[in-house]
Design an enzyme around this catalytic site. Structure first.
Site, PDB file in Angstrom:
ATOM      1  N   LYS A 151       1.048   3.132   7.819  1.00  0.00           N
ATOM      2  CA  LYS A 151       2.280   3.509   7.123  1.00  0.00           C
ATOM      3  C   LYS A 151       1.993   4.765   6.305  1.00  0.00           C
ATOM      4  CE  LYS A 151       3.437   1.175   3.386  1.00  0.00           C
ATOM      5  NZ  LYS A 151       3.707   0.090   2.416  1.00  0.00           N
ATOM      6  N   CYS A 193      -1.506  -6.830   6.849  1.00  0.00           N
ATOM      7  CA  CYS A 193      -0.811  -8.021   6.335  1.00  0.00           C
ATOM      8  C   CYS A 193       0.166  -8.656   7.321  1.00  0.00           C
ATOM      9  CB  CYS A 193      -0.099  -7.680   5.026  1.00  0.00           C
ATOM     10  SG  CYS A 193      -1.261  -7.383   3.687  1.00  0.00           S
ATOM     11  N   LYS A 245      -1.162 -10.196  10.800  1.00  0.00           N
ATOM     12  CA  LYS A 245      -2.084 -11.345  10.665  1.00  0.00           C
ATOM     13  C   LYS A 245      -1.427 -12.486   9.891  1.00  0.00           C
ATOM     14  CE  LYS A 245      -4.596 -10.609   6.345  1.00  0.00           C
ATOM     15  NZ  LYS A 245      -3.961 -11.520   5.390  1.00  0.00           N
ATOM     16  N   GLU A 284       0.862  -1.177   0.000  1.00  0.00           N
ATOM     17  CA  GLU A 284       0.000   0.000   0.000  1.00  0.00           C
ATOM     18  C   GLU A 284       0.901   1.230   0.000  1.00  0.00           C
ATOM     19  OE1 GLU A 284      -2.996  -0.178   3.095  1.00  0.00           O
ATOM     20  OE2 GLU A 284      -3.459  -2.241   2.557  1.00  0.00           O
TER      21      GLU A 284
END
Ligand code: NAD
Length: 441
Positions: A328, A265, A268, A157
């Protein structure tokens, strides 16, 4: 070529727009009707640099359209990418595969009735190793002309468009040459541009994704563990990371000490990988991932402790400014955001917390309604007793420490991302603190 993308979140919306951009005719499908309506009018449902322009272009030229109907998907194309979410199961930590199963099971009967000769369903979601082969049997039983392959997604992302158009590698796990050949054809413009293609079996493809994310998480937690040692020895973790990174066998990337990783991401994925390895009787092989997770989470409480020291031992009635809410920079995604976890921990300890973020305020407010938010940095920092720099947006590096010192009550800063210039901030009168950096001014 014609293809569909099922699930139009961060991965699917970008994949759909990029596939249209390289010349395919694409139908994006989602169960979220509001999301489909936004995408149909060219509006991305989240912030991602470059996506909006690409979406408008693809929708306007007619190469990209959207629907909520799996029946329409089945008749639109003979290749279907599955990009639905695989969130963490709330109690076991394993991957919740219900969305993937619903998408594949929902599509299968329509595939059976479609007129296509060979149908390819391609999973892009991050799944436990063994998922593709398990689902393939079921898919084949419901739609004998359909085959399942796995093509894990590695985009980041914040640079998802660029990562999709110029990926560092394409990994395809398929059980037939025809399936692999079709994916090579779909990705031909990227392969012509020099992207390496790794064709393998589905289990290896699934594992490439899990192993890559586990490795990246481990690298981040390794340097954060070193920061903890630096704190008790007087060594400086930033210099340590720089010197280690010069070793070409190690490399500087993902060796950035600080508040650690978050997002939808890495956390998990390492938990799901641990759960799957235990299921396979190989829990000990990845037991270190639990420590990687613990080290990572610990950086959040260590950041809270550093802030508490700066406000004299108690947060009660203190004003805390937080810079950053997204997990982020260059994203508005706040899923498992370390910044918001710290902001909320400080609030729960009695502080007044005001959070700024250039893009993520709406999502942050929805996830943490008890926090206060400010639309500009100066407003967030007004009368602050300490400022916490928690997400490294580039614009925070451009802040003027002299001007900001005039706004706060006490010029004290925790730089949890190590991207502020200590010399500039300290010479403007700020007390600057960072994890693993005992010698800052
Ligand atoms: P997301 O939550 O942003 O999007 C998932 C989308 O799927 C949602 O729009 C949801 O409405 C839709 N959906 C759910 N069930 C559906 C169904 N049955 N039919 C159609 N649509 C359905 O998720 P994401 O961040 O895009 O991630 C998708 C997958 O890709 C996950 O497995 C994730 O781990 C993986 N991945 C994510 C990233 C990332 O940076 N976000 C990077 C690489 C891989």
């Amino acid at each position: 070529m014609r293809l569909t993308v099922i699930g139009t979140g961060y991965v699917g919306a970008v994949h759909a727009a990029c596939m249209a951009d390289i010349g395919h005719e694409v139908l994006g499908v989602d169960i979220d009707a509001e999301r489909i309506a936004a995408l149909t009018s060219g509006r991305p449902p989240f912030y991602e640099p470059g996506l909006s322009e690409m979406l408008v272009k693809a929708v306007t030229t007619g190469r990209l359209s959207f629907s909520t109907s799996l029946a329409e998907a089945a008749s639109f194309a003979d290749t279907h990418f599955i990009c639905v979410g695989t969130p963490q199961h709330p109690t076991t930590g394993a991957a919740d595969l219900s969305h993937v199963e619903a998408a594949v099971n929902g599509l299968a009967p329509y595939l059976h009735d479609s007129g296509y000769e060979r149908i390819l369903v391609v999973g892009k979601s991050t799944v436990p190793v063994g998922t593709a082969d398990r689902l393939a049997g079921r898919l084949h039983a419901a739609a004998p002309r359909a085959e399942l392959a796995w093509n894990p997604e590695f985009l980041r992302e914040g640079c998802a468009v660029q990562d999709t158009l110029r990926p560092e590698r394409l990994v395809v796990g398929a059980r037939s040459e025809q399936a692999e050949a079709r994916l090579r054809e779909i990705y031909a413009p990227l392969l012509d541009g020099g992207t390496p293609f790794i064709g393998t079996d589905p289990a290896t493809a699934e594992l490439v994704k899990l192993a890559s994310n586990s490795f990246l998480a481990t690298k981040i937690s390794f340097i954060n563990a070193m920061a903890e040692i630096c704190d008790v020895t007087g060594a400086d973790v930033l210099t340590l990371a720089e010197a280690m990174g010069q070793d070409s066998r190690i490399g500087p990337r993902f060796l950035a000490p600080g508040l650690g990783f978050g997002g939808s991401c890495l956390p998990k994925d390492i938990r799901a990988f641990t759960a799957r390895a235990e299921e396979l009787g190989r829990g000990e092989s990845v037991a270190f991932l639990r420590q990687v997770d613990e080290i990572n989470t610990r950086q959040r409480s260590r950041t809270v402790d550093l802030a508490r020291q700066l406000v004299g031992g108690s947060f009660a009635d203190r004003n805390i400014a937080v810079l950053g809410a997204a997990f982020k920079p260059r994203s508005d995604d706040v899923r498992d955001s370390p910044a918001l976890a710290v902001a909320d921990a400080v609030r729960r300890r009695g502080a007044q917390v005001r959070v700024h973020d250039p893009e993520a305020v709406d999502n942050a407010r929805a996830a943490y309604p008890a926090l206060q938010f400010a639309l500009d940095v100066a407003k967030a920092c007004e009368q602050a007793d300490v400022v916490l720099h928690l997400t490294e947006w580039p614009q925070y590096q451009e802040l003027d420490p002299v001007a900001l010192a005039a706004v706060v009550r006490t010029p004290a800063m925790v730089d949890a991302r190590n991207t502020l210039d200590p010399a500039a901030w300290c010479s403007a009168g700020w007390t600057l603190r960072a994890l693993g950096r005992p010698r800052l001014g």
